[in-house]
Scaffold this motif. Sequence first.
Motif, PDB file in Angstrom:
ATOM      1  N   PRO A  34      37.268 -30.960  17.917  1.00 52.79           N
ATOM      2  CA  PRO A  34      36.159 -31.159  16.977  1.00 52.79           C
ATOM      3  C   PRO A  34      35.521 -32.543  17.148  1.00 52.79           C
ATOM      4  O   PRO A  34      36.211 -33.531  17.401  1.00 52.79           O
ATOM      5  CB  PRO A  34      36.819 -31.031  15.601  1.00 52.79           C
ATOM      6  CG  PRO A  34      38.173 -30.428  15.864  1.00 52.79           C
ATOM      7  CD  PRO A  34      38.553 -30.882  17.226  1.00 52.79           C
ATOM      8  N   LEU A  35      34.219 -32.568  17.007  1.00 52.27           N
ATOM      9  CA  LEU A  35      33.460 -33.823  16.962  1.00 52.27           C
ATOM     10  C   LEU A  35      32.455 -33.684  15.825  1.00 52.27           C
ATOM     11  O   LEU A  35      31.334 -33.213  16.028  1.00 52.27           O
ATOM     12  CB  LEU A  35      32.744 -34.090  18.285  1.00 52.27           C
ATOM     13  CG  LEU A  35      31.940 -35.406  18.375  1.00 52.27           C
ATOM     14  CD1 LEU A  35      32.851 -36.599  18.175  1.00 52.27           C
ATOM     15  CD2 LEU A  35      31.210 -35.513  19.705  1.00 52.27           C
ATOM     16  N   PRO A  36      32.856 -34.048  14.606  1.00 48.58           N
ATOM     17  CA  PRO A  36      32.016 -33.796  13.429  1.00 48.58           C
ATOM     18  C   PRO A  36      30.620 -34.401  13.573  1.00 48.58           C
ATOM     19  O   PRO A  36      30.452 -35.534  14.025  1.00 48.58           O
ATOM     20  CB  PRO A  36      32.796 -34.475  12.296  1.00 48.58           C
ATOM     21  CG  PRO A  36      34.216 -34.511  12.770  1.00 48.58           C
ATOM     22  CD  PRO A  36      34.132 -34.702  14.243  1.00 48.58           C
ATOM     23  N   GLY A  37      29.628 -33.590  13.186  1.00 44.92           N
ATOM     24  CA  GLY A  37      28.251 -34.065  13.174  1.00 44.92           C
ATOM     25  C   GLY A  37      27.532 -33.980  14.492  1.00 44.92           C
ATOM     26  O   GLY A  37      26.334 -34.266  14.550  1.00 44.92           O
ATOM     27  N   ALA A  38      28.199 -33.565  15.580  1.00 39.55           N
ATOM     28  CA  ALA A  38      27.582 -33.558  16.902  1.00 39.55           C
ATOM     29  C   ALA A  38      26.843 -32.252  17.152  1.00 39.55           C
ATOM     30  O   ALA A  38      27.338 -31.172  16.823  1.00 39.55           O
ATOM     31  CB  ALA A  38      28.638 -33.778  17.979  1.00 39.55           C
ATOM     32  N   ALA A  39      25.664 -32.356  17.753  1.00 42.10           N
ATOM     33  CA  ALA A  39      24.897 -31.186  18.151  1.00 42.10           C
ATOM     34  C   ALA A  39      25.510 -30.594  19.417  1.00 42.10           C
ATOM     35  O   ALA A  39      26.251 -31.280  20.142  1.00 42.10           O
ATOM     36  CB  ALA A  39      23.446 -31.570  18.389  1.00 42.10           C
ATOM     37  N   PRO A  40      25.222 -29.320  19.723  1.00 47.50           N
ATOM     38  CA  PRO A  40      25.822 -28.696  20.908  1.00 47.50           C
ATOM     39  C   PRO A  40      25.581 -29.466  22.203  1.00 47.50           C
ATOM     40  O   PRO A  40      26.470 -29.535  23.055  1.00 47.50           O
ATOM     41  CB  PRO A  40      25.150 -27.316  20.943  1.00 47.50           C
ATOM     42  CG  PRO A  40      24.833 -27.020  19.516  1.00 47.50           C
ATOM     43  CD  PRO A  40      24.459 -28.338  18.916  1.00 47.50           C
ATOM     44  N   ASN A  71      29.577 -29.402  16.204  1.00 48.74           N
ATOM     45  CA  ASN A  71      30.817 -30.031  15.713  1.00 48.74           C
ATOM     46  C   ASN A  71      32.062 -29.747  16.529  1.00 48.74           C
ATOM     47  O   ASN A  71      33.101 -30.347  16.266  1.00 48.74           O
ATOM     48  CB  ASN A  71      31.137 -29.629  14.255  1.00 48.74           C
ATOM     49  CG  ASN A  71      30.024 -29.956  13.299  1.00 48.74           C
ATOM     50  OD1 ASN A  71      29.320 -30.941  13.489  1.00 48.74           O
ATOM     51  ND2 ASN A  71      29.852 -29.140  12.276  1.00 48.74           N
ATOM     52  N   VAL A  72      32.033 -28.821  17.516  1.00 49.09           N
ATOM     53  CA  VAL A  72      33.295 -28.484  18.173  1.00 49.09           C
ATOM     54  C   VAL A  72      33.069 -28.021  19.610  1.00 49.09           C
ATOM     55  O   VAL A  72      32.071 -27.380  19.929  1.00 49.09           O
ATOM     56  CB  VAL A  72      34.049 -27.392  17.376  1.00 49.09           C
ATOM     57  CG1 VAL A  72      33.276 -26.084  17.380  1.00 49.09           C
ATOM     58  CG2 VAL A  72      35.456 -27.193  17.920  1.00 49.09           C
ATOM     59  N   SER A  73      34.018 -28.386  20.480  1.00 55.64           N
ATOM     60  CA  SER A  73      34.055 -27.898  21.855  1.00 55.64           C
ATOM     61  C   SER A  73      35.276 -27.000  22.007  1.00 55.64           C
ATOM     62  O   SER A  73      36.382 -27.357  21.578  1.00 55.64           O
ATOM     63  CB  SER A  73      34.150 -29.069  22.841  1.00 55.64           C
ATOM     64  OG  SER A  73      34.459 -28.607  24.140  1.00 55.64           O
ATOM     65  N   ALA A 107      36.057 -38.165  18.067  1.00 49.19           N
ATOM     66  CA  ALA A 107      36.554 -36.798  18.213  1.00 49.19           C
ATOM     67  C   ALA A 107      37.928 -36.686  17.564  1.00 49.19           C
ATOM     68  O   ALA A 107      38.758 -37.591  17.646  1.00 49.19           O
ATOM     69  CB  ALA A 107      36.631 -36.416  19.687  1.00 49.19           C
ATOM     70  N   MET A 108      38.145 -35.561  16.898  1.00 49.34           N
ATOM     71  CA  MET A 108      39.422 -35.336  16.228  1.00 49.34           C
ATOM     72  C   MET A 108      40.465 -34.840  17.223  1.00 49.34           C
ATOM     73  O   MET A 108      40.147 -34.500  18.366  1.00 49.34           O
ATOM     74  CB  MET A 108      39.218 -34.327  15.091  1.00 49.34           C
ATOM     75  CG  MET A 108      38.225 -34.807  14.038  1.00 49.34           C
ATOM     76  SD  MET A 108      37.799 -33.535  12.807  1.00 49.34           S
ATOM     77  CE  MET A 108      39.382 -33.360  11.973  1.00 49.34           C
ATOM     78  N   ASP A 109      41.720 -34.814  16.785  1.00 54.35           N
ATOM     79  CA  ASP A 109      42.797 -34.367  17.664  1.00 54.35           C
ATOM     80  C   ASP A 109      42.563 -32.922  18.084  1.00 54.35           C
ATOM     81  O   ASP A 109      42.161 -32.077  17.279  1.00 54.35           O
ATOM     82  CB  ASP A 109      44.144 -34.491  16.957  1.00 54.35           C
ATOM     83  CG  ASP A 109      44.551 -35.943  16.756  1.00 54.35           C
ATOM     84  OD1 ASP A 109      44.055 -36.796  17.520  1.00 54.35           O
ATOM     85  OD2 ASP A 109      45.340 -36.216  15.832  1.00 54.35           O
ATOM     86  N   PRO A 110      42.834 -32.609  19.361  1.00 54.10           N
ATOM     87  CA  PRO A 110      42.606 -31.241  19.842  1.00 54.10           C
ATOM     88  C   PRO A 110      43.589 -30.237  19.252  1.00 54.10           C
ATOM     89  O   PRO A 110      44.735 -30.575  18.934  1.00 54.10           O
ATOM     90  CB  PRO A 110      42.793 -31.362  21.359  1.00 54.10           C
ATOM     91  CG  PRO A 110      43.653 -32.562  21.540  1.00 54.10           C
ATOM     92  CD  PRO A 110      43.314 -33.503  20.423  1.00 54.10           C
ATOM     93  N   GLY A 716      29.295 -38.121   6.870  1.00 51.85           N
ATOM     94  CA  GLY A 716      30.533 -38.712   6.383  1.00 51.85           C
ATOM     95  C   GLY A 716      31.731 -38.193   7.143  1.00 51.85           C
ATOM     96  O   GLY A 716      31.632 -37.240   7.929  1.00 51.85           O
ATOM     97  N   TYR A 717      32.893 -38.841   6.919  1.00 53.79           N
ATOM     98  CA  TYR A 717      34.088 -38.359   7.592  1.00 53.79           C
ATOM     99  C   TYR A 717      35.341 -38.818   6.856  1.00 53.79           C
ATOM    100  O   TYR A 717      35.302 -39.682   5.972  1.00 53.79           O
ATOM    101  CB  TYR A 717      34.128 -38.811   9.055  1.00 53.79           C
ATOM    102  CG  TYR A 717      34.063 -40.296   9.295  1.00 53.79           C
ATOM    103  CD1 TYR A 717      35.185 -41.107   9.181  1.00 53.79           C
ATOM    104  CD2 TYR A 717      32.852 -40.897   9.670  1.00 53.79           C
ATOM    105  CE1 TYR A 717      35.130 -42.459   9.423  1.00 53.79           C
ATOM    106  CE2 TYR A 717      32.780 -42.248   9.919  1.00 53.79           C
ATOM    107  CZ  TYR A 717      33.921 -43.025   9.793  1.00 53.79           C
ATOM    108  OH  TYR A 717      33.847 -44.381  10.033  1.00 53.79           O
ATOM    109  N   LYS A 718      36.457 -38.209   7.265  1.00 55.09           N
ATOM    110  CA  LYS A 718      37.744 -38.488   6.640  1.00 55.09           C
ATOM    111  C   LYS A 718      38.247 -39.861   7.080  1.00 55.09           C
ATOM    112  O   LYS A 718      38.248 -40.180   8.266  1.00 55.09           O
ATOM    113  CB  LYS A 718      38.746 -37.402   7.026  1.00 55.09           C
ATOM    114  CG  LYS A 718      40.159 -37.632   6.509  1.00 55.09           C
ATOM    115  CD  LYS A 718      41.105 -36.553   7.027  1.00 55.09           C
ATOM    116  CE  LYS A 718      42.555 -36.867   6.666  1.00 55.09           C
ATOM    117  NZ  LYS A 718      43.488 -35.854   7.179  1.00 55.09           N
TER     118      LYS A 718
END
Length: 1013
Positions: A34-40, A71-73, A107-110, A716-718
């Motif tokens: 995940p990559l919050p807020g990211a466009a494809p 938001n996600v790859s 980017a969040m943990d895979p 925003g983010y955690k």
Amino acid sequence: MIALLFGLGAWAMSSLRVETMPDINTPVMFAAIPLPGAAPEEVETLITNAVEDKVAEMEDIDRLLSSSWQNVSIVVVFFDESVDADVKFAEFKEKIAEARQLVPAEAMDPIIEEINFENLPMMFLGFPGQGRDQYQISRRAESIRNEIQALPGVKRVVMKGATDKHIEVRVNPDRLRTFGAEPLRALIEDLPQINTNMPGGKVSILGAEYTVRTVGKLNGIEDLRNTVLAAHQGEPVALRDIAAVSETYPDPETLVRVDGAHGVTLGVMKKRGYGTIEVADNVKKVLKKHPDVVVMADGSEAVKHQMGELRFHASWGIVLVLIVLLLTLGFRVAAIVSFALPMSILMTFAAMYFRGMTLDMVSLFALLLALGMMVDNSIVVCENIFRHMALGKDPDKAALEGTNEVAWPILSSTAAVAAAFLPMGLFLSGPIGEFTRPIPIVVTLSLVSSLIVAQCFNPTLCSRFIRNVKHGDEGGRFWIGARRIYTNAMAWCLNHGGIVIAAAVALLGACVLLVVFRIIGLQLFPQLDSSKFYIDIKTPPGSTIEETSAAAARIEAAFQKSPYVDHYILNLGSSGTRVEIDDRVFYGSNIARFIVDLKPLTEIDKSHKQVIDGFRKKFGGLFSDGTQMVFLEKYLGPPVGAPINIQVSGDDYDRLETVTAAVRRLLEAEPGVVDVKDDMPGRVPQVTLRTKQRAMGRLGLTTRELGGFIFLSLTGYKIGEMSVGREKRDIFLKIDAGQSGNIANMQNQKFSLPGGEEVAFGDLLEPEFTRGLSGIEHENGRRTVTIEANVAKGVEAERIVSNIEYYLPAMRRTLESLDPEIKSVDIRFAGETMLMDKAYSDLVTAVLVSLALIYIILLLEFRSTLQPLIILVCVPYALVGVILGLLIMGYSFSILAGIGLLCLIGIVVNNGIIYIDYANLLQARGMSRREACLEACLTRLRPIVLTKITVILGITPMALASASKTQFWKPLCWSIIWGLLIATTLTLVIIPVAYYITEGWRERYYNRRANTP
């Protein structure tokens, strides 16, 4: 000994794990980052490409797929089936860890998983609202999930649609201008160090030892509000001074409805090595305390129904075999032959258990298929012993000589049948090979078991229990009459051998023409009735989740009024949990999926296929705004993909869109094509904020710093977590969007630099309204659009694909005349079509290897190069029987019919072995060629006919069954039945004639050599 084997077999039968399908090795790996807020587009360039480059370094990759969504790859890798899945999974995790160092720190943990049948839900549990709010439903579902997760055999329970409270820290931009950026920096970077407890060791005070703890853990929202972050002009600045802190619900990105009410679903996955029924029963025990929970897509019910049907038809098959044995062999011989059935079956179960196999629809059908063959060896042995007793020999001598006389023929015939089956297990590859592999294994085990019973136990039983056989007893009037008619017919055929052979060749040629001119169609697996189906919905790009919900509600209204729908689940915002190995999971506010369970056939007045087709027709004109809707039906068998799957690959999406539209038009113009869909990304509105580099450089700001501030304003983010009571809450940071929610207002919004200077966003950013892609799909590193379609009942996908292949060159020429760069776009067929070509190629290889092995076995048996060829003459007539049978019954030639052909090759060869071996023996005893041929026909008619009748009767109940689950096997059953009827009839004539002719050639050849000086 017999009692020991019976006990071992009965224990093994009760201990075998029961499943719907055999364990299928599917080395498929999945990673989501995940990559919050990211466009494809950003997800593709920042994450997907980096992950693909690293994963592509691995060996044995069959397909590499990726999806770049908001938001996600997501990356999915299909490996060659020969690899060790555990080793590859460990290597895959290492490659993802290496790629993690190359992607942005935000980017969040895979999330890394191995996709196999254990990671697919064996059942869904639905929790409808019923007056509760979403938070209450979520907490109840979570409580039950924890109970189920603790059950033996449960691997994982996935919850969808749940909501949880979080602590929202909403920073006031005006307060930031007052206190500067330092409090915000401290909140982001130092909160984990503030919100913690630390051990301090031990200290002695007045002779007593005390444990020292440094306590700073936040125990509630008030503690968080009072947390000091920085100092301003000598005064502490607490979080309450710059932000509003509250406990609230996040805006949902996905929603779930159960039978029309908002709710939550649980998908239950089981561990490898545990039976579906066992785990499901344990789950249902938990649910007895919760009668309102909806159980859907329950795999255990399918297992029970399927196995119950197979057991029922197997029982009838056994009864029919026993009846025909009793009527044709008499009570005493029939009783001894019948002993071979339970003994062989139990020995087979024991062998299956020690091989680690499961008792599933494939292995049980293989056992049912072998029912008739299990008594073949016993019939030949017992019938021959009975014949020797009828010649006046005492029981012991008759048992010994009768068994020895047929020992090598039945050993050869058993080896020939095994040789016909085993190459199927070796050469059929991929999911189809994994699915069908239990058939050759179980059939071979059962044949070996029956051979042991026939050679070791039956002679003893015959010598002990068959006494006082009348001299000259030929088995009753029926067989006396049948032999007389058959002998007279064969006498004429031997006199007119040329005519017989010419007619046989003509018949074979006619059947070949049926295939060449496509009168018999081709397909991979037959289409069947299914009580479960899915509907995928994709509203126009840019649709909100509320708009998608409104579109889905129109379908829900029909379901709620329908007398055929039992339960349904609706996933909004994504397609939900993966439900098949080859299922593709989609995300986005314009995505929805229905999972629908229909009522059992006993409760409705239509077939499930008719109900689904009725819904398909009813919903056909439901949307006129560009909303796409596709039905996906659940079929038995291995994962093979959509019946029609076409992939369009290239680098430019405008050209991909042009070619995709053209291919879709070709498909939609084909009669019988339904549910055409593609994953061509839509164009969604975007705001591109371009930085003014001169202004940024003057102020010493970077794009990353400014972009981070904008991300906080809009998304925003955690930043951490804390405990509230006994529950954990995420802490979510966001800059107050009261003004930043509007682009014009955000342009005027000011913020303070570390030096105290105030700057407006408009001084640093230039907004531009554009349209971006809603998602990006890759296959093996290239941007790819997949077009899929189903076919109507009775329509063959292979014919549709052939038509499309015919029209594609003209379509390409037309498009390239308008845009020469279209030639860079590739079009290829995949899915079921690709697997069909590979499967039939493997099947041809298996047939050729079978024939080679059978020839070697016959060569060793007869010590002749010519006589094995005489026997192999009957093999093409197995194909004649299959083709004529399928034509009569209205089936296409499928992989199952091909398996039936392999089965027939071994069974039909037995006719020749039994006949020629005895004809050779008679000639060796001094009979003439013609006398030997006619006597062999007379003597071997009964064992040949009986062995084939038992095979036919063993599978006849399955062939005549009307239950939807058992219809999967009908093409195989009918191909064997018709193949045996036609091939046995023909070979009873062709083999004696061919033997008579070739033996005449051989005699004349040796006579000439003897007379040559």
